[in-house]
Design a protein around this motif. Structure first.
Motif, PDB file in Angstrom:
ATOM      1  N   LYS A 194       0.856  -1.183   0.000  1.00 48.15           N
ATOM      2  CA  LYS A 194       0.000   0.000   0.000  1.00 48.15           C
ATOM      3  C   LYS A 194       0.888   1.228   0.000  1.00 48.15           C
ATOM      4  O   LYS A 194       1.715   1.413   0.895  1.00 48.15           O
ATOM      5  CB  LYS A 194      -0.915  -0.005   1.217  1.00 48.15           C
ATOM      6  N   TYR A 195       0.717   2.044  -1.020  1.00 49.10           N
ATOM      7  CA  TYR A 195       1.599   3.195  -1.220  1.00 49.10           C
ATOM      8  C   TYR A 195       1.047   4.461  -0.574  1.00 49.10           C
ATOM      9  O   TYR A 195      -0.165   4.622  -0.447  1.00 49.10           O
ATOM     10  CB  TYR A 195       1.796   3.401  -2.722  1.00 49.10           C
ATOM     11  N   ALA A 196       1.969   5.340  -0.194  1.00 48.43           N
ATOM     12  CA  ALA A 196       1.589   6.662   0.327  1.00 48.43           C
ATOM     13  C   ALA A 196       1.172   7.497  -0.879  1.00 48.43           C
ATOM     14  O   ALA A 196       1.996   8.112  -1.537  1.00 48.43           O
ATOM     15  CB  ALA A 196       2.768   7.295   1.054  1.00 48.43           C
ATOM     16  N   SER A 197      -0.125   7.490  -1.169  1.00 45.72           N
ATOM     17  CA  SER A 197      -0.610   7.987  -2.453  1.00 45.72           C
ATOM     18  C   SER A 197      -1.547   9.172  -2.285  1.00 45.72           C
ATOM     19  O   SER A 197      -2.336   9.220  -1.343  1.00 45.72           O
ATOM     20  CB  SER A 197      -1.366   6.847  -3.157  1.00 45.72           C
ATOM     21  N   CYS A 198      -1.497  10.099  -3.246  1.00 41.97           N
ATOM     22  CA  CYS A 198      -2.446  11.217  -3.243  1.00 41.97           C
ATOM     23  C   CYS A 198      -3.816  10.759  -3.724  1.00 41.97           C
ATOM     24  O   CYS A 198      -4.798  11.477  -3.586  1.00 41.97           O
ATOM     25  CB  CYS A 198      -1.945  12.346  -4.130  1.00 41.97           C
ATOM     26  N   PHE A 199      -3.881   9.546  -4.280  1.00 41.03           N
ATOM     27  CA  PHE A 199      -5.147   9.081  -4.850  1.00 41.03           C
ATOM     28  C   PHE A 199      -6.154   8.600  -3.805  1.00 41.03           C
ATOM     29  O   PHE A 199      -7.210   8.102  -4.161  1.00 41.03           O
ATOM     30  CB  PHE A 199      -4.892   8.000  -5.912  1.00 41.03           C
ATOM     31  N   TYR A 200      -5.796   8.725  -2.510  1.00 41.17           N
ATOM     32  CA  TYR A 200      -6.776   8.403  -1.462  1.00 41.17           C
ATOM     33  C   TYR A 200      -7.580   9.645  -1.047  1.00 41.17           C
ATOM     34  O   TYR A 200      -8.407   9.569  -0.149  1.00 41.17           O
ATOM     35  CB  TYR A 200      -6.095   7.833  -0.198  1.00 41.17           C
ATOM     36  N   GLY A 201      -7.290  10.770  -1.693  1.00 40.67           N
ATOM     37  CA  GLY A 201      -7.910  12.036  -1.286  1.00 40.67           C
ATOM     38  C   GLY A 201      -9.415  11.990  -1.125  1.00 40.67           C
ATOM     39  O   GLY A 201      -9.953  12.331  -0.062  1.00 40.67           O
ATOM     40  N   PRO A 202     -10.160  11.565  -2.147  1.00 43.49           N
ATOM     41  CA  PRO A 202     -11.626  11.566  -2.030  1.00 43.49           C
ATOM     42  C   PRO A 202     -12.133  10.645  -0.916  1.00 43.49           C
ATOM     43  O   PRO A 202     -13.131  10.949  -0.258  1.00 43.49           O
ATOM     44  CB  PRO A 202     -12.089  11.050  -3.407  1.00 43.49           C
ATOM     45  N   ALA A 224       7.981   5.286  -5.427  1.00 43.78           N
ATOM     46  CA  ALA A 224       9.120   5.015  -6.308  1.00 43.78           C
ATOM     47  C   ALA A 224       9.600   3.566  -6.234  1.00 43.78           C
ATOM     48  O   ALA A 224      10.442   3.150  -7.040  1.00 43.78           O
ATOM     49  CB  ALA A 224      10.279   5.957  -5.953  1.00 43.78           C
ATOM     50  N   ASN A 225       9.096   2.789  -5.275  1.00 47.18           N
ATOM     51  CA  ASN A 225       9.660   1.450  -5.039  1.00 47.18           C
ATOM     52  C   ASN A 225       8.789   0.307  -5.554  1.00 47.18           C
ATOM     53  O   ASN A 225       7.607   0.235  -5.230  1.00 47.18           O
ATOM     54  CB  ASN A 225       9.896   1.247  -3.541  1.00 47.18           C
ATOM     55  N   GLY A 226       9.405  -0.574  -6.329  1.00 53.24           N
ATOM     56  CA  GLY A 226       8.713  -1.744  -6.850  1.00 53.24           C
ATOM     57  C   GLY A 226       9.181  -3.031  -6.191  1.00 53.24           C
ATOM     58  O   GLY A 226       8.375  -3.877  -5.809  1.00 53.24           O
ATOM     59  N   ARG A 227      10.481  -3.207  -6.045  1.00 55.73           N
ATOM     60  CA  ARG A 227      11.005  -4.455  -5.456  1.00 55.73           C
ATOM     61  C   ARG A 227      10.558  -4.600  -4.008  1.00 55.73           C
ATOM     62  O   ARG A 227      10.305  -5.697  -3.522  1.00 55.73           O
ATOM     63  CB  ARG A 227      12.539  -4.470  -5.542  1.00 55.73           C
ATOM     64  N   ALA A 251      -1.382   3.518 -11.167  1.00 58.22           N
ATOM     65  CA  ALA A 251       0.012   3.939 -11.297  1.00 58.22           C
ATOM     66  C   ALA A 251       0.954   2.809 -10.876  1.00 58.22           C
ATOM     67  O   ALA A 251       2.174   2.995 -10.844  1.00 58.22           O
ATOM     68  CB  ALA A 251       0.270   5.199 -10.473  1.00 58.22           C
ATOM     69  N   TYR A 252       0.391   1.627 -10.590  1.00 62.66           N
ATOM     70  CA  TYR A 252       1.174   0.516 -10.021  1.00 62.66           C
ATOM     71  C   TYR A 252       0.927  -0.799 -10.755  1.00 62.66           C
ATOM     72  O   TYR A 252       1.054  -1.874 -10.172  1.00 62.66           O
ATOM     73  CB  TYR A 252       0.838   0.380  -8.522  1.00 62.66           C
ATOM     74  N   LEU A 253       0.604  -0.712 -12.051  1.00 61.24           N
ATOM     75  CA  LEU A 253       0.309  -1.931 -12.808  1.00 61.24           C
ATOM     76  C   LEU A 253       1.540  -2.829 -12.902  1.00 61.24           C
ATOM     77  O   LEU A 253       1.428  -4.056 -12.904  1.00 61.24           O
ATOM     78  CB  LEU A 253      -0.222  -1.578 -14.202  1.00 61.24           C
ATOM     79  N   ASP A 254       2.716  -2.217 -12.968  1.00 60.17           N
ATOM     80  CA  ASP A 254       3.950  -3.015 -12.990  1.00 60.17           C
ATOM     81  C   ASP A 254       4.119  -3.765 -11.672  1.00 60.17           C
ATOM     82  O   ASP A 254       4.608  -4.904 -11.647  1.00 60.17           O
ATOM     83  CB  ASP A 254       5.165  -2.111 -13.248  1.00 60.17           C
TER      84      ASP A 254
END
Ligand code: PBG
Length: 322
Positions: A194-202, A224-227, A251-254
């Motif tokens: 779980k990323y520290a994301s701006c997309f949780y705003g709403p 920025a981290n995938g591994r 933003a995390y499909l990879d």
């Protein structure tokens, strides 16, 4: 042109395209996140999430019946109007809002896979997912409270608990707590990456749960981290996660693809509130076709490797797929 290979042959007609389609989105893949509030007969629109509502427990039960009839297999509950304090004591109240909602839904629609969010942010006066001591979000003390919270949901009858807090060791702690109390059948859907994301705003608008001070970067992951996501996933599986999640999705499909390749448990992805909002806003402006955008986004998340998707579009998609 002298071409032996013409890939367009497989795109010529709808029938051919359907034969060679690699990914299909099904209603069985969907988990509908829902917001619960106190009161009766309440179905309160959420300003920051058009088309989504906060439901009182009675209205929630009616909505869950509808969701079940649409063929959506699961819902995931978040509590709104809960009492807050610095120890999140209401998070594990046997008579708390979520615990009552679980009992009511399980009594009315037992076949629905009922999931609940496990994190302290709606219950702490500072809005962090864990307890705060001297300005620090403390890990082990938070896990103790999260275990009590998960246990109270299990006692009320939940099918899966979904820890979204990102404390270290919470999946193992919750597994032990559940097993120790005879809840070996309660599953864990771990928000592992779980990323520290701006997309949780709403969403934070919907729950009024934004942290009063600071951000969530000492527990949620760096975008920025995938591994590191793979590390988190493998740890959670070792600790007993039944399903692992990547959140947000787009933003995390990879990351979803890497996680799918690295493990053998089902992978969930959360198409979060900000991703929902982007589609709605663009469609309202006439910049994209709403229905096509929804299907393209969710199909893309599945193609990346998600076995199940938490999405606020679940009801709409069930209608589109029908
Ligand atoms: C709380 C939680 C959040 C979301 C799910 N659980 C917000 C956060 O971590 O701040 C976000 C869901 C969404 O944006 O749709 N632990």
């Amino acid at each position: 042109m002298d071409l032996t290979k013409r890939p367009r042959r497989l795109r010529r007609t709808q029938a051919v395209r359907s034969l060679v389609r690699e990914t299909s989105l099904r209603v069985d893949d969907l988990i509908y996140p829902m917001f619960v509030t106190e009161g009766e007969r309440i179905r309160e629109p959420i300003d920051s999430m058009p088309g989504q509502f906060r439901f009182s427990v009675d209205a929630l039960v009616a909505e869950c019946r509808e969701i079940c009839d649409l063929g959506i297999p699961a819902v995931n509950l978040f509590g709104y109007s809960v009492e807050k304090d610095d120890m999140a004591t209401k998070s594990y109240d046997a008579d708390g809002l979520i615990q009552r909602a679980i009992r009511a839904i399980k009594a009315a629609v037992p076949q629905l896979c009922l999931q609940t969010d496990v994190a302290l942010d709606p219950y702490t006066n500072h809005g962090h997912d864990g307890l705060v001591v001297d300005g620090e979000i403390v890990n082990d003390e938070s896990v103790e409270v999260l275990c009590k919270m998960a246990l109270s949901h299990a006692e009320a009858g939940v099918d899966w608990v979904a820890p979204s807090d990102m404390m270290d060791g919470r999946v193992g702690g919750i597994r032990r707590a559940l097993d120790g109390a005879g809840f070996a059948n309660v599953g864990i859907l771990a928000y592992s990456a779980k990323y520290a994301s701006c997309f949780y705003g709403p969403f934070r608008g919907a729950l009024e749960s934004a942290p009063k001070k600071g951000d969530k970067k000492t527990y949620q992951m760096d975008p920025a981290n995938g591994r590191e996501a793979v590390k988190e996933i493998l740890l959670d599986i070792e600790e007993g996660a039944d399903v692992v999640m990547v959140k947000p999705a787009l933003a995390y499909l990879d990351v979803i693809a890497a996680v799918k390749a690295a493990c053998d448990v089902p992978v969930a992805a959360y198409n979060v509130s900000g991703e929902f909002g982007m589609v709605i806003a663009a469609a309202e402006r006439g910049w994209v076709d709403r229905e096509q955008a929804i299907m393209e986004v969710l199909t893309g998340i599945k193609r990346a490797g998600a076995d199940m998707i938490l999405t606020y579009f679940a009801k709409e998609v069930a209608g589109l797929l029908d």
